[in-house]
Scaffold this motif. Sequence first.
Motif, mmCIF file in Angstrom:
data_model
loop_
_atom_site.group_PDB
_atom_site.id
_atom_site.type_symbol
_atom_site.label_atom_id
_atom_site.label_comp_id
_atom_site.label_asym_id
_atom_site.label_seq_id
_atom_site.Cartn_x
_atom_site.Cartn_y
_atom_site.Cartn_z
ATOM 1 N N THR A 495 -15.330 5.432 -1.572
ATOM 2 C CA THR A 495 -14.750 4.143 -1.201
ATOM 3 C C THR A 495 -13.948 4.284 0.083
ATOM 4 O OG1 THR A 495 -14.610 3.539 -3.545
ATOM 5 C CG2 THR A 495 -13.301 2.239 -1.996
ATOM 6 N N ALA A 496 -14.225 3.392 1.023
ATOM 7 C CA ALA A 496 -13.489 3.362 2.279
ATOM 8 C C ALA A 496 -12.740 2.039 2.373
ATOM 9 C CB ALA A 496 -14.430 3.515 3.468
ATOM 10 N N VAL A 497 -11.420 2.115 2.484
ATOM 11 C CA VAL A 497 -10.577 0.931 2.577
ATOM 12 C C VAL A 497 -10.069 0.820 4.016
ATOM 13 C CG1 VAL A 497 -8.495 -0.216 1.723
ATOM 14 C CG2 VAL A 497 -9.885 1.183 0.164
ATOM 15 N N THR A 498 -10.475 -0.241 4.699
ATOM 16 C CA THR A 498 -10.043 -0.478 6.076
ATOM 17 C C THR A 498 -9.078 -1.652 6.096
ATOM 18 O OG1 THR A 498 -12.105 0.381 7.000
ATOM 19 C CG2 THR A 498 -10.787 -1.060 8.406
ATOM 20 N N VAL A 499 -7.911 -1.417 6.680
ATOM 21 C CA VAL A 499 -6.862 -2.432 6.736
ATOM 22 C C VAL A 499 -6.657 -2.828 8.192
ATOM 23 C CG1 VAL A 499 -4.472 -2.991 6.139
ATOM 24 C CG2 VAL A 499 -5.763 -1.376 4.717
ATOM 25 N N THR A 500 -6.737 -4.127 8.458
ATOM 26 C CA THR A 500 -6.494 -4.670 9.798
ATOM 27 C C THR A 500 -5.391 -5.716 9.708
ATOM 28 O OG1 THR A 500 -8.141 -6.420 9.527
ATOM 29 C CG2 THR A 500 -8.912 -4.324 10.434
ATOM 30 N N GLY A 501 -5.028 -6.267 10.872
ATOM 31 C CA GLY A 501 -4.043 -7.343 10.891
ATOM 32 C C GLY A 501 -2.610 -6.882 10.952
ATOM 33 N N PHE A 502 -2.377 -5.639 11.358
ATOM 34 C CA PHE A 502 -1.003 -5.167 11.525
ATOM 35 C C PHE A 502 -0.346 -5.878 12.718
ATOM 36 C CE2 PHE A 502 -3.119 -1.535 9.489
ATOM 37 C CZ PHE A 502 -2.223 -1.257 8.458
ATOM 38 N N PRO A 503 0.976 -6.009 12.695
ATOM 39 C CA PRO A 503 1.648 -6.516 13.897
ATOM 40 C C PRO A 503 1.312 -5.637 15.102
ATOM 41 C CG PRO A 503 3.160 -6.480 12.030
ATOM 42 C CD PRO A 503 1.916 -5.780 11.584
ATOM 43 N N ALA A 504 1.254 -6.248 16.290
ATOM 44 C CA ALA A 504 0.819 -5.532 17.486
ATOM 45 C C ALA A 504 1.683 -4.318 17.792
ATOM 46 C CB ALA A 504 0.809 -6.494 18.680
ATOM 47 N N ALA A 505 2.967 -4.374 17.417
ATOM 48 C CA ALA A 505 3.878 -3.275 17.744
ATOM 49 C C ALA A 505 3.755 -2.090 16.795
ATOM 50 C CB ALA A 505 5.318 -3.787 17.739
ATOM 51 N N VAL A 506 2.962 -2.227 15.739
ATOM 52 C CA VAL A 506 2.855 -1.158 14.737
ATOM 53 C C VAL A 506 1.764 -0.177 15.157
ATOM 54 C CG1 VAL A 506 2.297 -0.616 12.335
ATOM 55 C CG2 VAL A 506 3.701 -2.622 12.874
ATOM 56 N N HIS A 507 2.162 1.083 15.362
ATOM 57 C CA HIS A 507 1.218 2.127 15.769
ATOM 58 C C HIS A 507 1.078 3.248 14.739
ATOM 59 C CE1 HIS A 507 0.995 0.188 19.633
ATOM 60 N NE2 HIS A 507 2.309 0.258 19.770
ATOM 61 N N ARG A 508 1.996 3.310 13.794
ATOM 62 C CA ARG A 508 1.904 4.315 12.725
ATOM 63 C C ARG A 508 2.385 3.680 11.433
ATOM 64 N NH1 ARG A 508 4.289 9.975 13.313
ATOM 65 N NH2 ARG A 508 2.331 10.642 12.372
ATOM 66 N N VAL A 509 1.751 4.071 10.344
ATOM 67 C CA VAL A 509 2.162 3.589 9.024
ATOM 68 C C VAL A 509 2.271 4.782 8.072
ATOM 69 C CG1 VAL A 509 1.178 1.281 9.295
ATOM 70 C CG2 VAL A 509 -0.228 3.123 8.328
ATOM 71 N N LEU A 510 3.169 4.656 7.120
ATOM 72 C CA LEU A 510 3.331 5.687 6.091
ATOM 73 C C LEU A 510 2.502 5.296 4.878
ATOM 74 C CD1 LEU A 510 4.785 8.253 5.036
ATOM 75 C CD2 LEU A 510 6.562 6.717 4.135
ATOM 76 N N LEU A 511 1.583 6.162 4.487
ATOM 77 C CA LEU A 511 0.737 5.929 3.321
ATOM 78 C C LEU A 511 1.277 6.706 2.125
ATOM 79 C CD1 LEU A 511 -1.857 5.019 1.793
ATOM 80 C CD2 LEU A 511 -2.960 7.083 2.724
ATOM 81 N N GLU A 512 1.547 5.987 1.051
ATOM 82 C CA GLU A 512 1.828 6.592 -0.256
ATOM 83 C C GLU A 512 0.689 6.157 -1.183
ATOM 84 O OE1 GLU A 512 6.574 6.598 -0.768
ATOM 85 O OE2 GLU A 512 5.705 4.654 -0.211
ATOM 86 N N HIS A 513 -0.109 7.107 -1.607
ATOM 87 C CA HIS A 513 -1.315 6.805 -2.376
ATOM 88 C C HIS A 513 -1.094 7.224 -3.828
ATOM 89 C CE1 HIS A 513 -6.027 7.091 -2.534
ATOM 90 N NE2 HIS A 513 -5.512 6.455 -3.576
ATOM 91 N N TYR A 514 -0.889 6.235 -4.684
ATOM 92 C CA TYR A 514 -0.714 6.481 -6.115
ATOM 93 C C TYR A 514 -2.065 6.391 -6.803
ATOM 94 C CZ TYR A 514 4.202 5.484 -5.072
ATOM 95 O OH TYR A 514 5.474 5.482 -4.537
ATOM 96 N N ARG A 515 -2.231 7.155 -7.878
ATOM 97 C CA ARG A 515 -3.518 7.184 -8.573
ATOM 98 C C ARG A 515 -3.298 7.210 -10.088
ATOM 99 N NH1 ARG A 515 -8.706 9.081 -7.578
ATOM 100 N NH2 ARG A 515 -8.612 7.679 -5.770
ATOM 101 N N LEU A 516 -4.139 6.449 -10.769
ATOM 102 C CA LEU A 516 -4.206 6.466 -12.233
ATOM 103 C C LEU A 516 -5.646 6.785 -12.603
ATOM 104 C CD1 LEU A 516 -2.737 3.660 -14.574
ATOM 105 C CD2 LEU A 516 -4.681 5.088 -15.190
ATOM 106 N N ASP A 517 -5.863 7.954 -13.197
ATOM 107 C CA ASP A 517 -7.196 8.335 -13.645
ATOM 108 C C ASP A 517 -7.048 9.355 -14.769
ATOM 109 O OD1 ASP A 517 -6.625 10.776 -12.355
ATOM 110 O OD2 ASP A 517 -7.816 10.275 -10.583
ATOM 111 N N ASP A 518 -8.092 10.117 -15.055
ATOM 112 C CA ASP A 518 -8.021 11.063 -16.166
ATOM 113 C C ASP A 518 -6.959 12.135 -15.961
ATOM 114 O OD1 ASP A 518 -10.007 9.796 -17.583
ATOM 115 O OD2 ASP A 518 -11.615 11.102 -16.872
ATOM 116 N N THR A 519 -6.636 12.440 -14.712
ATOM 117 C CA THR A 519 -5.733 13.559 -14.450
ATOM 118 C C THR A 519 -4.477 13.162 -13.680
ATOM 119 O OG1 THR A 519 -6.979 14.136 -12.441
ATOM 120 C CG2 THR A 519 -7.613 15.231 -14.497
ATOM 121 N N HIS A 520 -4.243 11.882 -13.491
ATOM 122 C CA HIS A 520 -3.032 11.406 -12.822
ATOM 123 C C HIS A 520 -2.453 10.232 -13.596
ATOM 124 C CE1 HIS A 520 -5.283 13.367 -9.528
ATOM 125 N NE2 HIS A 520 -4.083 13.680 -9.049
#
Length: 590
Positions: A495-520
């Motif tokens: 799965t590839a998740v592409t996010v657009t529409g950020f404010p023009a001044a935003v050049h870096r974002v912090l990703l926190e990726h939470y997961r719920l599955d068999d082992t998380h």
Amino acid sequence: MKQISFGFHRPFMVAGRAVQILLATMLIAPIDAQNVVADTAPLPHQPSVTIQVDLAKAVGAYKPIYSWFGYDEINYTTAPHGRELLGELHDLSPVPVYIRAHHLLTSGDGRAELKFSSTNVYSEDADGKPIYDFKILDSIFDAYQAAGVRPMVELGFMPKDLAADLPNRHEPYQVHYPQSTVSGKSNNPPKDYGKWGELARVVTAHLVERYGREKVLTWYFEVWNEPDIDYWHTTPQEYWKLYDYAVAGVRAALPGAKVGGPASTSPGGPKANLFLKGFLEHVNSGRSAANGRPIPMDFISFHAKGSPKIADGKVTMGIHSELNDVDKGFSLIASYPRFRSLPIILSEADPEGCAACSSKVNPANNYRNGTLYPAYTAAAFKALFELQDEHAVNLLAMLSWSFEFEDKDYFEGFRSLATNGIDKPVLNVFRMFALMSGNRVSVNSSGKVPLDTLVSTGVRQAPDVDALATRGDHEAAVLVWNYHDVNAPAEASPTAVTVTGFPAAVHRVLLEHYRLDDTHSNAYTPWLAMGSPQHPTAKQYSDLKAAGQLQLLTSPEWIDVTNGQVTVETEMPRQGISLMHLTWQPESKR
């Protein structure tokens, strides 16, 4: 050999090819893993999924419909694990959490049984004069206040001394589970509607005196539960009367109190749909039996339920049943211009109808222990918003009828959020919901099952690999799931998740990726790996407590925004959920 890590737990070794099949089999029912013969047939290939999120295209408000919970056994509120769980529910959400429970007015000794509880708030002396005893009720509401949660005050059921004798009903006041606990006299109408209305007034006045007018004005008062079935032992018209007297009593004690109902069952069925229509007609054009005035109603409540079963040896959910109930209920409400904008509370919205029926009673109910329950909940969550938008109504709450069952076996398969103080995987999907805020934004997924298919037949062919996304102040969140009604092994979906529409001044974002599955974010899998202990050691219990918390899939990382977008690639396991939380500085610079 392949190393599998259970979050905070020591890794253990299993045969690499068989692990997914073995775990999927184990998650259907708690069985002896040594007796499992893993199916070595190739897993079905899953095509890649692309998900496009546009933060610049709002589609509607993101409302905290998730922050509502309920249970039959109101006396579990003050049990040790009940108090602990109330605190966790408060802590999971930035907004108020509401709690609805049965048996607020039922007579008894204050001890919980499956599907029965009591407060003994009302009795009568030899002359028929009411006697009020608030000791048990106060302990329950004090526990709500201590935890910082708010009550949804369900006015039911009928106190023993106020219950009418009916010529066609001869059951005792309380009928014990596994017999029909709603068949007893506690679900009879009152022998005196004036006394019933006064009971509602006195209880409300007591709550105002104890907790303050302004606080109680933030609560909701709902009259009875499921009066279209055997929870109510007489006619719909008598329920209209019950409602009229109850809301008149509440409003007499607290003008402006939020009152509503009818908390009826699934309007996808013709009988329940007719009942809800009759109630709406009564409020729309009738006069109160209590005082002859227009009938107050500040919210409309009904219930929506799925229908899991075991088919071909596999747990098979019925998400279409729950969503069809919602679709038909919203359609009915929308047909009344006066009611279209009123808040709608789904005061029970669940995969099926009996929280207290464990997997010992119905083996299909073991879906409640693993990842199938939260994956179902995630898929239904988005669909509820979409149905609200389609019918142009005002959904306020998706109340999960789930809490905890005291002094029962670990992972016995009740519909609960925790088991003996160990959080179950489903609680973590609500924690994910609570990390989302602001507006819902545009999402397009190549793996989405269309809404009309979800409502009509559910997810029986290709899986539903879809997302719900929000944008708040300097943050965004994308909830992704891979759901299927049939709990069978399958390859993960790239799965590839592409996010657009950020404010023009935003050049870096912090990703926190939470997961719920068999082992998380999943205490059930390590509990099975421990040998399903019913008396875990202190170390095992500590490990299970930790495994029950929401966990990150990877360490937080800063991602460059390139050409106005970011793309996160991941493998979405079947019945797995991800929450990708993105934050940025107000004036982000490279």
